[in-house]
Design an enzyme around this catalytic site. Structure first.
Site, PDB file in Angstrom:
ATOM      1  N   GLU A  89       0.805  -1.210   0.000  1.00 16.99           N
ATOM      2  CA  GLU A  89       0.000   0.000   0.000  1.00 16.99           C
ATOM      3  C   GLU A  89       0.841   1.264   0.000  1.00 16.99           C
ATOM      4  O   GLU A  89       2.042   1.248   0.286  1.00 16.99           O
ATOM      5  CB  GLU A  89      -0.981   0.003   1.179  1.00 16.99           C
ATOM      6  N   CYS A 328      -0.045   2.334   8.566  1.00 18.44           N
ATOM      7  CA  CYS A 328       0.500   1.570   7.451  1.00 18.44           C
ATOM      8  C   CYS A 328       0.349   0.085   7.710  1.00 18.44           C
ATOM      9  O   CYS A 328       0.517  -0.405   8.806  1.00 18.44           O
ATOM     10  CB  CYS A 328       1.932   1.979   7.144  1.00 18.44           C
TER      11      CYS A 328
HETATM   12  N1  SAH Z   1      10.631   0.329   8.872  1.00 17.30           N
HETATM   13  C1  SAH Z   1      10.798   1.744   8.766  1.00 17.30           C
HETATM   14  C2  SAH Z   1       9.757   2.443   7.909  1.00 17.30           C
HETATM   15  C3  SAH Z   1       8.336   1.983   8.001  1.00 17.30           C
HETATM   16  S1  SAH Z   1       7.460   2.357   9.489  1.00 17.30           S
HETATM   17  C4  SAH Z   1      10.872   2.356  10.138  1.00 17.30           C
HETATM   18  O1  SAH Z   1      10.763   1.636  11.125  1.00 17.30           O
HETATM   19  O2  SAH Z   1      11.092   3.555  10.247  1.00 17.30           O
HETATM   20  C5  SAH Z   1       7.202   4.092   9.415  1.00 17.30           C
HETATM   21  C6  SAH Z   1       6.980   4.753  10.762  1.00 17.30           C
HETATM   22  O3  SAH Z   1       5.641   4.552  11.239  1.00 17.30           O
HETATM   23  C7  SAH Z   1       7.898   4.237  11.839  1.00 17.30           C
HETATM   24  O4  SAH Z   1       8.354   5.305  12.616  1.00 17.30           O
HETATM   25  C8  SAH Z   1       6.946   3.344  12.626  1.00 17.30           C
HETATM   26  O5  SAH Z   1       7.440   3.099  13.904  1.00 17.30           O
HETATM   27  C9  SAH Z   1       5.677   4.153  12.598  1.00 17.30           C
HETATM   28  N2  SAH Z   1       4.460   3.437  12.906  1.00 17.30           N
HETATM   29  C10 SAH Z   1       4.183   2.126  12.729  1.00 17.30           C
HETATM   30  N3  SAH Z   1       2.927   1.833  13.124  1.00 17.30           N
HETATM   31  C11 SAH Z   1       2.372   2.993  13.532  1.00 17.30           C
HETATM   32  C12 SAH Z   1       1.089   3.347  14.021  1.00 17.30           C
HETATM   33  N4  SAH Z   1       0.127   2.455  14.162  1.00 17.30           N
HETATM   34  N5  SAH Z   1       0.875   4.650  14.348  1.00 17.30           N
HETATM   35  C13 SAH Z   1       1.851   5.567  14.171  1.00 17.30           C
HETATM   36  N6  SAH Z   1       3.072   5.305  13.704  1.00 17.30           N
HETATM   37  C14 SAH Z   1       3.342   4.022  13.392  1.00 17.30           C
END
Ligand code: SAH
Length: 338
Positions: A89, A328
């Site tokens: 997505e 995401c």
């Molecule tokens: N793997 C990479 C990029 C993808 S996650 C990373 O860890 O940075 C992108 C961001 O969204 C990360 O900071 C992650 O911790 C955060 N994230 C994941 N699930 C989330 C949620 N439910 N609400 C807010 N931020 C979230």
């Protein structure tokens, strides 16, 4: 057969040299693919028939597909199906400064952050470069507008798919292609230290964001498995090296989880940890999902104030798309679990 959207301009130039063609043909192809947005070699009218046949033999030009779109005022969420039937997505967000798109870099994720919906479903495979490029091209053709910035923050850990992600960045940055400035591209990582060090050698102006999410190992170990491999002291030391080498400011992402990492003491500890570093902290309101028990913090403003008082650059991320499953991984998880 490799997809044509996997090719950097220099790689295409190399291809044409290898088959004894003039290398300017690479720019003509780029013009069709990225300016005119035509991917059918048969329609590339300035190429000779023989060469068109050769291109048809040597490259595929298949596209991934948008299979679902959820729209709200400032946000579109797209679910794509890949050629092998996997789902990924991307999210589009409208800001006052332009349109940004958050893209996926893997099918699923193995980093195992407990609060994250993407990681609930383990990694199936890395995305190839063309699957990242086509997320951008399909969204631009859907909205009939140009995207001004790209964040690699969707499903997956970009530094667990390093080469394809860097290749993708070089292609979207090409002035002969989509031409998105490096300063308008952000890679977000959970903190894979060897790859951050490698990235510091790339000599790029691309922004780096680090998902820190905790001020100490005790908390970080509980919510991010990666911390058991690369702990907080090593990560901070790595970021200091990165900043010294690149002279670039790093974004620290900090997702605000209720009663997990959001206390007054946590804010003080975080301030001390990053004091004097060229970083800014982006506090992320947690996007709650039905499968995971973490809750959004109700102390974001207090936390923000403590950082401010300690002279840390800090912002609170604007919330987008809560009503359209924009955390995401949510759309994909729904589809896979159907
Ligand atoms: N793997 C990479 C990029 C993808 S996650 C990373 O860890 O940075 C992108 C961001 O969204 C990360 O900071 C992650 O911790 C955060 N994230 C994941 N699930 C989330 C949620 N439910 N609400 C807010 N931020 C979230």
């Amino acid at each position: 057969m490799s997809n044509i959207y996997n090719y950097k301009l220099t790689d295409l130039e190399q291809y044409f040299e290898n088959i004894n063609e003039k290398k300017y043909k690479a720019k003509q192809i780029y013009d069709w693919l990225y300016i005119k947005r035509i991917n059918d070699f048969n329609k590339m009218t300035n190429l000779k028939k023989d060469l068109i046949n050769k291109l048809n033999n040597d490259f595929s030009n298949d596209f991934i597909k948008i299979i679902k779109k959820q729209e709200s005022k400032l946000t579109n969420k797209y679910l794509f199906s890949l050629l092998d039937g996997n789902y990924i997505e991307a999210v589009l967000m409208r800001h006052d400064y332009g349109i940004s798109v958050c893209i996926s870099s893997q099918v699923g994720c193995n980093m195992g952050c407990l609060f994250c919906e993407s990681g609930r479903l383990k990694k199936v495979r890395n995305l190839e470069t063309y699957e990242m490029i086509e997320q951008i091209l399909l969204i631009e053709s859907d909205i009939k507008e140009r995207i001004s910035s790209v964040v690699i923050m969707g499903i997956g850990e970009p530094f667990d798919n390093y080469d394809n992600v860097i290749n993708f960045v070089k292609i979207i940055n090409s002035p002969y292609g989509i031409n998105i400035g490096q300063r308008h591209i952000t890679i977000s990582t959970c903190g894979i230290i060897p790859k951050i060090d490698k990235f510091s050698e790339e000599d790029m102006q691309v922004n780096l964001a680090i998902s820190l999410h905790a001020p100490n190992n005790e908390i970080r170990n509980k919510i991010m498995n990666v911390n058991k491999v690369y702990n907080i002291e090593e990560l901070i030391a790595c970021l200091k090296r990165y900043i010294a080498k690149t002279n670039r400011r790093v974004t620290i992402e900090y997702v605000m989880l209720n009663n997990v990492n959001d206390s007054y003491d946590n804010a003080v500890e975080l301030s001390k940890l990053i004091k004097g570093m060229n970083v800014y902290v982006n506090l992320i309101p947690y996007n709650e999902t039905s499968h995971i028990e973490f809750k959004k913090s109700d102390k974001i403003m207090e936390f923000y104030d403590v950082l401010k008082k300690n002279k840390i650059n800090v912002t609170i991320r604007k919330e987008f798309g809560g009503n359209i499953d924009a955390a995401c991984g949510q759309l994909r998880a729904k589809e896979v679990e159907k």
